[in-house]
Scaffold this motif. Structure first.
Motif, PDB file in Angstrom:
ATOM      1  N   LEU A  66       0.469  -1.102   0.010  1.00 14.03           N
ATOM      2  CA  LEU A  66      -0.108  -0.418  -0.044  1.00 14.03           C
ATOM      3  C   LEU A  66       0.599   1.405   0.171  1.00 14.03           C
ATOM      4  CD1 LEU A  66      -2.696  -1.259   2.757  1.00 14.03           C
ATOM      5  CD2 LEU A  66      -2.848  -1.163  -0.205  1.00 14.03           C
ATOM      6  N   GLY A  67       2.502   0.794   0.616  1.00 15.63           N
ATOM      7  CA  GLY A  67       3.169   2.792   0.705  1.00 15.63           C
ATOM      8  C   GLY A  67       3.642   2.752  -0.601  1.00 15.63           C
ATOM      9  N   GLU A  68       3.749   1.145  -1.586  1.00 17.87           N
ATOM     10  CA  GLU A  68       4.546   1.634  -3.225  1.00 17.87           C
ATOM     11  C   GLU A  68       2.884   2.506  -4.067  1.00 17.87           C
ATOM     12  OE1 GLU A  68       5.852  -2.524  -3.834  1.00 17.87           O
ATOM     13  OE2 GLU A  68       6.751  -2.250  -1.771  1.00 17.87           O
ATOM     14  N   ASP A  70       1.983   8.929  -1.342  1.00 19.03           N
ATOM     15  CA  ASP A  70       1.225  10.166  -0.829  1.00 19.03           C
ATOM     16  C   ASP A  70       0.616   9.720   0.373  1.00 19.03           C
ATOM     17  OD1 ASP A  70      -0.222   8.880  -2.869  1.00 19.03           O
ATOM     18  OD2 ASP A  70      -1.101  11.226  -3.184  1.00 19.03           O
ATOM     19  N   ALA A  71       0.295   9.174   0.459  1.00 20.34           N
ATOM     20  CA  ALA A  71      -0.740   8.963   1.389  1.00 20.34           C
ATOM     21  C   ALA A  71      -0.192   9.827   2.831  1.00 20.34           C
ATOM     22  CB  ALA A  71      -0.784   7.482   1.908  1.00 20.34           C
ATOM     23  N   ARG A  72      -1.287  10.681   3.688  1.00 22.00           N
ATOM     24  CA  ARG A  72      -1.110  11.273   4.442  1.00 22.00           C
ATOM     25  C   ARG A  72      -2.353  11.770   4.706  1.00 22.00           C
ATOM     26  NH1 ARG A  72      -2.733  16.472   3.099  1.00 22.00           N
ATOM     27  NH2 ARG A  72      -3.132  17.116   1.155  1.00 22.00           N
ATOM     28  N   ILE A  73      -2.135  12.768   6.184  1.00 18.44           N
ATOM     29  CA  ILE A  73      -4.144  12.771   6.466  1.00 18.44           C
ATOM     30  C   ILE A  73      -4.192  13.909   5.664  1.00 18.44           C
ATOM     31  CG2 ILE A  73      -2.686  14.899   8.276  1.00 18.44           C
ATOM     32  CD1 ILE A  73      -4.896  14.079  11.100  1.00 18.44           C
ATOM     33  N   ARG A  84      -2.198   4.331   4.467  1.00 15.51           N
ATOM     34  CA  ARG A  84      -2.799   4.467   3.153  1.00 15.51           C
ATOM     35  C   ARG A  84      -3.541   3.262   3.283  1.00 15.51           C
ATOM     36  NH1 ARG A  84       3.663   1.825   4.483  1.00 15.51           N
ATOM     37  NH2 ARG A  84       4.439   3.392   3.943  1.00 15.51           N
ATOM     38  N   MET A  85      -4.655   2.491   4.542  1.00 16.02           N
ATOM     39  CA  MET A  85      -5.913   2.149   3.885  1.00 16.02           C
ATOM     40  C   MET A  85      -6.383   3.260   4.317  1.00 16.02           C
ATOM     41  SD  MET A  85      -5.356  -0.902   7.309  1.00 16.02           S
ATOM     42  CE  MET A  85      -6.659  -1.821   7.249  1.00 16.02           C
ATOM     43  N   ILE A  86      -6.739   4.118   4.201  1.00 14.66           N
ATOM     44  CA  ILE A  86      -7.719   4.948   4.274  1.00 14.66           C
ATOM     45  C   ILE A  86      -7.916   5.692   2.793  1.00 14.66           C
ATOM     46  CG2 ILE A  86      -8.047   7.848   4.546  1.00 14.66           C
ATOM     47  CD1 ILE A  86      -7.264   7.174   7.916  1.00 14.66           C
ATOM     48  N   PHE A  87      -6.721   6.056   2.169  1.00 15.95           N
ATOM     49  CA  PHE A  87      -6.242   5.853   1.273  1.00 15.95           C
ATOM     50  C   PHE A  87      -6.513   5.025  -0.404  1.00 15.95           C
ATOM     51  CE2 PHE A  87      -3.111   9.604  -0.719  1.00 15.95           C
ATOM     52  CZ  PHE A  87      -3.413  10.800   0.585  1.00 15.95           C
ATOM     53  N   HIS A  88      -6.735   3.712  -0.103  1.00 12.86           N
ATOM     54  CA  HIS A  88      -6.698   3.013  -0.380  1.00 12.86           C
ATOM     55  C   HIS A  88      -8.257   2.876  -0.160  1.00 12.86           C
ATOM     56  CE1 HIS A  88      -5.855  -0.327  -3.115  1.00 12.86           C
ATOM     57  NE2 HIS A  88      -6.038  -1.503  -2.505  1.00 12.86           N
ATOM     58  N   GLY A  89      -8.643   2.699   0.486  1.00 12.03           N
ATOM     59  CA  GLY A  89     -10.541   2.567   0.803  1.00 12.03           C
ATOM     60  C   GLY A  89     -11.429   3.382  -0.308  1.00 12.03           C
TER      61      GLY A  89
END
Length: 241
Positions: free
Chosen positions: A26-28, A32-35, A191-196
């Motif tokens: 998920l990091g890959e 850019d995953a961030r709050i 990362r999970m929030i971004f992916h979701g």
């Protein structure tokens, strides 16, 4: 088509390894995953997180610049004119309840913490309108203290990934804590929030375009064709709504 993972048959060690691989991938996929909330200090993040309940982060970010300028300290929330505060919060929804929370929050910070936001979970959750989810957001992003934030996205993905069978956010958090390295708790949540928001949607996950499909026992809940799934991917603007 990825082989279907049987989460019910894997050992605890295998599940831990799979969980950590998911976090890495998920990091890959989302470097850019961030709050998504904008803030410049712990109080601003705490307020923004309270306001984000039943409201999009985009709308909160539109409202908070004026709120932060008007109420820069805990004491200013404690002494706020209720009608004026409610008027500023109206676009975020449930503005009366949120005004109550912020005024109570300000008073509690002044009375018990010298006007400063505490940096311990057990203290944060004693504040009006602050539960474990909000507390972990503040700890992870304002104080760099690892914490897992179980919002609707993290809860949904955790169940789809077979990392928990629980619906209770506190139990989901405990299950993830046991699987994910402590130093990655905050970023794993982001990362999970971004992916979701972008890929693993509640109604129709984009399974055929998912970078962690080979590790997901729920593969097939959404379209498995790469072309069909690609049409479900949301960009930043769509995901922020």
């Amino acid at each position: 088509m990825p082989a279907i993972v049987d989460a019910s048959a894997e050992t605890a060690l295998a599940r831990t390894r799979r969980a950590r691989r998911i976090v890495r991938i998920l990091g890959e996929l989302h470097p850019d995953a961030r709050i998504a909330l904008n803030f410049s200090n712990p109080l601003e993040l705490l307020v923004a997180t309270v306001l984000s309940a039943q409201c999009t982060d985009k709308k909160v970010n539109e409202v908070t610049p004026a709120v932060f300028a008007k109420y820069p300290t805990a004491a200013s929330y404690a002494g706020a004119d209720r009608e004026e505060l409610e008027r500023q919060l109206r676009p975020t929804g449930f503005f009366r309840a949120k005004a109550n929370s912020l005024m109570g929050l300000g008073a509690a910070l002044v009375d018990r913490f010298d006007g400063e936001v505490p940096h311990r979970l057990d203290e944060l959750v004693t504040l009006p309108g602050v539960g474990r989810k909000t507390a972990n957001v503040v700890l992870g992003h304002a104080f760099d203290t690892p914490g897992i934030t179980v919002d609707t996205h993290v809860g949904r993905l955790s169940r789809r990934f077979g990392l928990t069978t629980n619906d209770d956010p506190v139990k989901v958090e405990a299950d993830l804590v046991a699987l994910i390295e402590r130093r990655n708790w905050t970023i794993a949540s982001d990362r999970m929030i971004f992916h979701g928001r972008r890929v693993c949607h509640a109604r129709r996950p984009a399974c055929g375009a998912c970078g962690v499909a080979k590790l997901c026992p729920s593969f097939g809940e959404g379209p498995t064709s790469a072309a069909d799934a690609a049409r479900l991917i949301r960009g930043d603007a769509e995901a922020a709504r």
